[in-house]
Design a protein around this motif. Structure first.
Motif, PDB file in Angstrom:
ATOM      1  N   ALA A 275      61.827   7.210 -43.967  1.00 53.36           N
ATOM      2  CA  ALA A 275      61.935   8.344 -43.273  1.00 53.36           C
ATOM      3  C   ALA A 275      62.415   8.218 -41.754  1.00 53.36           C
ATOM      4  O   ALA A 275      62.696   9.010 -40.914  1.00 53.36           O
ATOM      5  CB  ALA A 275      60.562   9.045 -43.316  1.00 53.36           C
ATOM      6  N   ASP A 276      62.554   6.664 -41.521  1.00 55.15           N
ATOM      7  CA  ASP A 276      62.950   6.729 -40.054  1.00 55.15           C
ATOM      8  C   ASP A 276      62.031   7.082 -38.918  1.00 55.15           C
ATOM      9  O   ASP A 276      62.355   7.761 -38.025  1.00 55.15           O
ATOM     10  CB  ASP A 276      64.438   7.041 -39.722  1.00 55.15           C
ATOM     11  N   ALA A 277      60.646   7.199 -39.417  1.00 55.55           N
ATOM     12  CA  ALA A 277      59.662   7.694 -38.853  1.00 55.55           C
ATOM     13  C   ALA A 277      59.130   6.569 -37.595  1.00 55.55           C
ATOM     14  O   ALA A 277      58.972   5.366 -37.901  1.00 55.55           O
ATOM     15  CB  ALA A 277      58.540   8.112 -39.622  1.00 55.55           C
ATOM     16  N   PRO A 278      58.739   7.219 -36.594  1.00 55.62           N
ATOM     17  CA  PRO A 278      58.381   6.190 -35.621  1.00 55.62           C
ATOM     18  C   PRO A 278      56.718   5.632 -35.842  1.00 55.62           C
ATOM     19  O   PRO A 278      55.999   6.490 -36.350  1.00 55.62           O
ATOM     20  CB  PRO A 278      58.332   6.877 -34.171  1.00 55.62           C
ATOM     21  N   LEU A 279      56.293   4.600 -35.012  1.00 58.71           N
ATOM     22  CA  LEU A 279      54.969   4.335 -34.949  1.00 58.71           C
ATOM     23  C   LEU A 279      54.389   4.247 -33.666  1.00 58.71           C
ATOM     24  O   LEU A 279      55.185   3.748 -32.572  1.00 58.71           O
ATOM     25  CB  LEU A 279      54.764   2.902 -35.486  1.00 58.71           C
ATOM     26  N   LEU A 280      53.389   4.779 -33.267  1.00 58.67           N
ATOM     27  CA  LEU A 280      52.541   4.295 -31.939  1.00 58.67           C
ATOM     28  C   LEU A 280      51.462   3.517 -32.172  1.00 58.67           C
ATOM     29  O   LEU A 280      50.396   3.639 -32.862  1.00 58.67           O
ATOM     30  CB  LEU A 280      52.161   5.683 -31.304  1.00 58.67           C
ATOM     31  N   VAL A 281      51.494   2.164 -31.777  1.00 61.89           N
ATOM     32  CA  VAL A 281      50.683   1.077 -31.754  1.00 61.89           C
ATOM     33  C   VAL A 281      49.678   0.824 -30.486  1.00 61.89           C
ATOM     34  O   VAL A 281      50.118   0.660 -29.553  1.00 61.89           O
ATOM     35  CB  VAL A 281      51.568  -0.337 -32.083  1.00 61.89           C
ATOM     36  N   VAL A 282      48.516   1.094 -30.840  1.00 61.55           N
ATOM     37  CA  VAL A 282      47.425   0.990 -29.728  1.00 61.55           C
ATOM     38  C   VAL A 282      46.622  -0.032 -30.039  1.00 61.55           C
ATOM     39  O   VAL A 282      45.839  -0.033 -31.184  1.00 61.55           O
ATOM     40  CB  VAL A 282      46.956   2.559 -29.595  1.00 61.55           C
ATOM     41  N   SER A 283      46.410  -1.002 -29.162  1.00 66.19           N
ATOM     42  CA  SER A 283      45.265  -2.045 -29.631  1.00 66.19           C
ATOM     43  C   SER A 283      43.857  -1.503 -29.265  1.00 66.19           C
ATOM     44  O   SER A 283      43.619  -0.363 -28.538  1.00 66.19           O
ATOM     45  CB  SER A 283      45.425  -3.162 -28.628  1.00 66.19           C
ATOM     46  N   GLN A 284      42.969  -1.997 -29.984  1.00 68.58           N
ATOM     47  CA  GLN A 284      41.546  -1.406 -30.291  1.00 68.58           C
ATOM     48  C   GLN A 284      40.592  -2.355 -31.030  1.00 68.58           C
ATOM     49  O   GLN A 284      40.208  -2.482 -31.957  1.00 68.58           O
ATOM     50  CB  GLN A 284      41.631  -0.166 -31.463  1.00 68.58           C
ATOM     51  N   PHE A 285      40.095  -3.091 -30.065  1.00 65.20           N
ATOM     52  CA  PHE A 285      39.148  -4.322 -30.269  1.00 65.20           C
ATOM     53  C   PHE A 285      37.754  -3.611 -31.148  1.00 65.20           C
ATOM     54  O   PHE A 285      37.374  -4.518 -31.775  1.00 65.20           O
ATOM     55  CB  PHE A 285      38.847  -5.240 -28.958  1.00 65.20           C
ATOM     56  N   THR A 286      37.550  -2.398 -30.616  1.00 61.05           N
ATOM     57  CA  THR A 286      36.235  -2.008 -31.308  1.00 61.05           C
ATOM     58  C   THR A 286      36.328  -1.712 -32.696  1.00 61.05           C
ATOM     59  O   THR A 286      35.178  -1.463 -33.342  1.00 61.05           O
ATOM     60  CB  THR A 286      36.049  -0.481 -30.613  1.00 61.05           C
ATOM     61  N   LEU A 287      37.512  -1.828 -33.531  1.00 57.52           N
ATOM     62  CA  LEU A 287      37.624  -1.958 -34.886  1.00 57.52           C
ATOM     63  C   LEU A 287      36.844  -2.917 -35.435  1.00 57.52           C
ATOM     64  O   LEU A 287      36.382  -2.803 -36.623  1.00 57.52           O
ATOM     65  CB  LEU A 287      38.943  -1.857 -35.499  1.00 57.52           C
ATOM     66  N   HIS A 288      36.522  -3.832 -34.877  1.00 57.92           N
ATOM     67  CA  HIS A 288      35.865  -5.223 -35.221  1.00 57.92           C
ATOM     68  C   HIS A 288      34.424  -5.066 -34.720  1.00 57.92           C
ATOM     69  O   HIS A 288      33.592  -6.140 -34.903  1.00 57.92           O
ATOM     70  CB  HIS A 288      36.390  -6.405 -35.067  1.00 57.92           C
ATOM     71  N   GLY A 289      33.739  -4.045 -34.142  1.00 57.22           N
ATOM     72  CA  GLY A 289      32.521  -4.079 -33.950  1.00 57.22           C
ATOM     73  C   GLY A 289      31.337  -3.940 -35.312  1.00 57.22           C
ATOM     74  O   GLY A 289      31.898  -3.448 -36.102  1.00 57.22           O
ATOM     75  N   ASP A 290      30.268  -4.671 -35.065  1.00 66.12           N
ATOM     76  CA  ASP A 290      29.341  -4.919 -36.012  1.00 66.12           C
ATOM     77  C   ASP A 290      28.194  -4.136 -35.678  1.00 66.12           C
ATOM     78  O   ASP A 290      27.610  -4.297 -34.655  1.00 66.12           O
ATOM     79  CB  ASP A 290      29.096  -6.443 -36.163  1.00 66.12           C
ATOM     80  N   THR A 291      27.964  -3.205 -36.666  1.00 70.66           N
ATOM     81  CA  THR A 291      26.787  -2.170 -36.417  1.00 70.66           C
ATOM     82  C   THR A 291      25.845  -2.097 -37.319  1.00 70.66           C
ATOM     83  O   THR A 291      24.949  -1.279 -37.486  1.00 70.66           O
ATOM     84  CB  THR A 291      27.527  -0.509 -36.463  1.00 70.66           C
ATOM     85  N   ARG A 292      25.770  -3.150 -38.195  1.00 76.48           N
ATOM     86  CA  ARG A 292      24.602  -3.429 -39.115  1.00 76.48           C
ATOM     87  C   ARG A 292      23.346  -3.816 -38.468  1.00 76.48           C
ATOM     88  O   ARG A 292      22.415  -3.371 -39.129  1.00 76.48           O
ATOM     89  CB  ARG A 292      24.933  -4.721 -39.964  1.00 76.48           C
ATOM     90  N   LYS A 293      23.248  -4.298 -37.315  1.00 73.42           N
ATOM     91  CA  LYS A 293      21.860  -4.325 -36.751  1.00 73.42           C
ATOM     92  C   LYS A 293      21.846  -3.647 -35.336  1.00 73.42           C
ATOM     93  O   LYS A 293      22.832  -3.419 -34.719  1.00 73.42           O
ATOM     94  CB  LYS A 293      21.609  -5.907 -36.473  1.00 73.42           C
ATOM     95  N   GLY A 294      20.713  -3.278 -35.049  1.00 69.19           N
ATOM     96  CA  GLY A 294      20.366  -2.483 -33.884  1.00 69.19           C
ATOM     97  C   GLY A 294      21.011  -1.423 -33.414  1.00 69.19           C
ATOM     98  O   GLY A 294      21.458  -0.780 -34.599  1.00 69.19           O
ATOM     99  N   ARG A 295      20.913  -0.948 -32.348  1.00 63.02           N
ATOM    100  CA  ARG A 295      21.682   0.143 -31.758  1.00 63.02           C
ATOM    101  C   ARG A 295      22.783   0.017 -31.011  1.00 63.02           C
ATOM    102  O   ARG A 295      23.556   1.117 -30.426  1.00 63.02           O
ATOM    103  CB  ARG A 295      20.428   1.105 -31.088  1.00 63.02           C
ATOM    104  N   ARG A 296      23.230  -1.126 -30.900  1.00 64.09           N
ATOM    105  CA  ARG A 296      24.527  -1.417 -30.059  1.00 64.09           C
ATOM    106  C   ARG A 296      25.322  -2.281 -30.834  1.00 64.09           C
ATOM    107  O   ARG A 296      24.859  -3.261 -31.814  1.00 64.09           O
ATOM    108  CB  ARG A 296      24.288  -2.303 -28.786  1.00 64.09           C
ATOM    109  N   PRO A 297      26.636  -1.988 -30.969  1.00 64.24           N
ATOM    110  CA  PRO A 297      27.675  -2.704 -31.667  1.00 64.24           C
ATOM    111  C   PRO A 297      27.708  -4.184 -31.150  1.00 64.24           C
ATOM    112  O   PRO A 297      27.576  -4.252 -30.034  1.00 64.24           O
ATOM    113  CB  PRO A 297      29.088  -1.981 -31.626  1.00 64.24           C
ATOM    114  N   SER A 298      27.967  -5.069 -31.938  1.00 63.69           N
ATOM    115  CA  SER A 298      28.233  -6.523 -31.525  1.00 63.69           C
ATOM    116  C   SER A 298      29.763  -6.561 -31.775  1.00 63.69           C
ATOM    117  O   SER A 298      30.380  -6.208 -32.651  1.00 63.69           O
ATOM    118  CB  SER A 298      27.639  -7.548 -32.244  1.00 63.69           C
TER     119      SER A 298
END
Length: 141
Positions: free
Chosen positions: A65-88
């Motif tokens: 479709a010759d559609a554009p992409l807007l790429v934004v870095s996002q380190f929080t995607l690798h946050g681990d929320t399995r323990k506690g109340r704060r992401p690691s």
């Protein structure tokens, strides 16, 4: 490497009131997270998937479709929320490892002929998007 991909009709990224990246036609907003174990091989794979996956209306891809992409870095995607109340954030790559890989994904997309806009790595960004329906997927390579 993970990406949260949203189909949008328009999107902008601003830093300190300045627009640093924008889509003015339908395309994909890509929030890209780099893991500590990610390599340049994964950057090429991610770029291919983002460009060729049929995520747009009428079962089209950015490539067809010759559609554009807007790429934004996002380190929080690798946050681990399995323990506690704060992401690691231990799984998120350090900036010196992550920035070259974000740049590699952007460069690989451009090499494929994609129109790519970006945010500003490491900056406090404001992302505004007009989503094209409730359509968001997680791409993991």
């Amino acid at each position: 490497m993970k990406a949260v991909v949203t189909r949008v009709t328009e999107a902008t990224v601003t830093v300190g009131g300045e627009v640093v990246g924008a889509l003015d036609k339908p395309g994909l907003l890509v929030l890209l997270g780099i893991h500590t174990d990610d390599t340049s091989d994964k950057a090429d794979t991610m770029a291919r998937k983002l460009h060729e996956m049929r995520l747009l209306r009428d079962d089209e891809s950015c490539a067809t479709a010759d559609a554009p992409l807007l790429v934004v870095s996002q380190f929080t995607l690798h946050g681990d929320t399995r323990k506690g109340r704060r992401p690691s954030w231990t799984a998120a790559a350090r900036p010196e490892h992550a920035e070259p890989l974000v740049n590699a994904v952007v460069a690989a997309l451009a090499e494929r002929g994609a129109h790519v806009e970006t945010g500003r790595f490491g900056a406090m960004m404001q992302v505004h998007s007009v989503n094209d329906g409730p359509f968001t997927v997680l791409v993991d390579v």
